[in-house]
Design an enzyme around this catalytic site. Structure first.
Site, PDB file in Angstrom:
ATOM      1  CE  LYS A  58     -23.164  57.024  -9.859  1.00  0.00           C
ATOM      2  NZ  LYS A  58     -24.555  57.448 -10.038  1.00  0.00           N
ATOM      3  CD  GLN A 102     -27.446  55.295  -9.600  1.00  0.00           C
ATOM      4  OE1 GLN A 102     -26.597  55.976  -9.040  1.00  0.00           O
ATOM      5  NE2 GLN A 102     -27.467  55.154 -10.904  1.00  0.00           N
ATOM      6  CG  ASP A 125     -26.486  62.809  -9.200  1.00  0.00           C
ATOM      7  OD1 ASP A 125     -25.517  62.431  -9.866  1.00  0.00           O
ATOM      8  OD2 ASP A 125     -27.305  62.040  -8.658  1.00  0.00           O
TER       9      ASP A 125
HETATM   10  N1  GUN Z   1     -28.949  56.999 -13.020  1.00  0.00           N
HETATM   11  C1  GUN Z   1     -28.262  56.986 -14.198  1.00  0.00           C
HETATM   12  N2  GUN Z   1     -27.311  57.939 -14.178  1.00  0.00           N
HETATM   13  C2  GUN Z   1     -27.385  58.552 -12.988  1.00  0.00           C
HETATM   14  C3  GUN Z   1     -26.645  59.603 -12.384  1.00  0.00           C
HETATM   15  O1  GUN Z   1     -25.727  60.198 -12.960  1.00  0.00           O
HETATM   16  N3  GUN Z   1     -27.024  59.935 -11.121  1.00  0.00           N
HETATM   17  C4  GUN Z   1     -28.049  59.326 -10.488  1.00  0.00           C
HETATM   18  N4  GUN Z   1     -28.351  59.748  -9.263  1.00  0.00           N
HETATM   19  N5  GUN Z   1     -28.757  58.355 -11.018  1.00  0.00           N
HETATM   20  C5  GUN Z   1     -28.412  57.968 -12.258  1.00  0.00           C
END
Ligand code: GUN
Length: 288
Positions: A58, A102, A125
């Site tokens: 990311k 996350q 998100d």
């Molecule tokens: N854990 C697995 N996929 C995601 C996501 O798209 N965003 C976040 N914040 N955590 C995750």
């Protein structure tokens, strides 16, 4: 970006991501010329190995598009109130337009409380209840990145959802439920299937579009797919040899479907791309 094969057309998430990220980079440049650099804060609590890879990708995505990004890594012993305090500070940081914690967070931290602490204006998100409510009611807000990426993939092959029957398998808050709402918004007739669904095959055989988002191998096999259907595979699993695979029996289903996303190289890369799109939009919305 769509490669023809002997069976189904492959919907290439890497190529589509590249195209979309080129556009994101150009829009970020335009915003920078106005003195605003899109900024994303990524918070990781604990040392989950998969999460470490995700957050690194990311941040790398941000760097590639010319964004400002900060990666805050905390020990698994961080308390919930310490995390909430960090989010509150980032909510007020003008250099940060998007905040992402996350998931999963350690067990002693309430994930729902953490998500609700993020300002909806920075919820890139799309997990906040305000974002979910905006999606449900057609108001402006941030769409969760994975189903949003799936919609972009359908758009990339010029697929018109109006009146089509879409079957979504999996009802998570992150993928299945928002996916169903996005397909509905484009005038598809939507069936949302889940672990208690009786006779899944009877449902999928009626589908023009199938989205598999369960997190289990071979949830969808060729005998469950109507010839010519479009199949999107959100799964990220490992097979017996440890190789990455989706929820769909790719080799079988590609013989029946008209278009299909591979794993890897399908929906996966699109998730981070849509996070970048959301972050850019958050910055554009915040611009004076
Ligand atoms: N854990 C697995 N996929 C995601 C996501 O798209 N965003 C976040 N914040 N955590 C995750």
């Amino acid at each position: 970006m769509n490669t023809s094969t002997s069976g189904a057309q492959l919907i290439d998430g890497v190529a589509l991501s590249q195209k979309l990220r080129t556009d994101v980079t150009a829009r970020a440049q335009a915003l920078k010329a106005r003195g605003i650099t899109p900024g994303l804060a990524v918070i990781l609590v604990g040392d989950n190995p998969a999460s470490q890879v995700y957050v690194r990708n990311k941040v790398k995505g941000c760097q590639d598009c010319g964004f400002h990004s900060v990666l805050e890594k905390y020990d698994a012993s961080m308390t919930e109130s310490e995390l909430l305090a960090r989010i509150e500070a980032l909510n007020h940081d003008p250099a940060i337009h998007g905040i992402l914690v996350q998931l999963p967070v350690p067990k002693h931290i309430n994930a729902a409380k953490v998500i609700e602490a993020i300002s909806p204006a920075k919820d890139v998100d799309g997990f906040h209840v305000a974002s979910a409510g905006a999606l449900m009611t057609g108001m402006p807000g941030f769409w969760p990145c994975t189903p949003y990426g799936c919609m972009k993939m359908l758009e990339s092959i010029g697929y018109d959802l109006r009146g089509k029957h879409a079957v979504v398998i999996g009802r998570s808050n992150i993928v299945g439920k928002p996916m169903a709402l996005m397909l509905l918004e484009k005038n598809a007739t939507v069936t949302l299937c889940h672990s208690a669904t009786h006779n899944l095959k009877a449902m999928t055989l009626q589908a023009d579009v199938i989205v598999a988002a369960v997190g289990k191998r071979n949830v969808l096999t060729a005998d469950m797919v109507k010839p010519g259907a479009v199949v999107l595979d959100v799964g990220m699993n490992r097979n017996d040899e440890g190789k990455l695979c989706g929820d769909v029996d790719f080799e079988g289903v590609r013989q029946v479907a008209s278009a299909i996303t591979p794993v890897p190289g399908g929906v996966g890369p699109m998730t981070i791309t849509m996070l970048l799109v959301n972050t850019l939009e958050a910055a554009e919305r915040a611009a004076p």
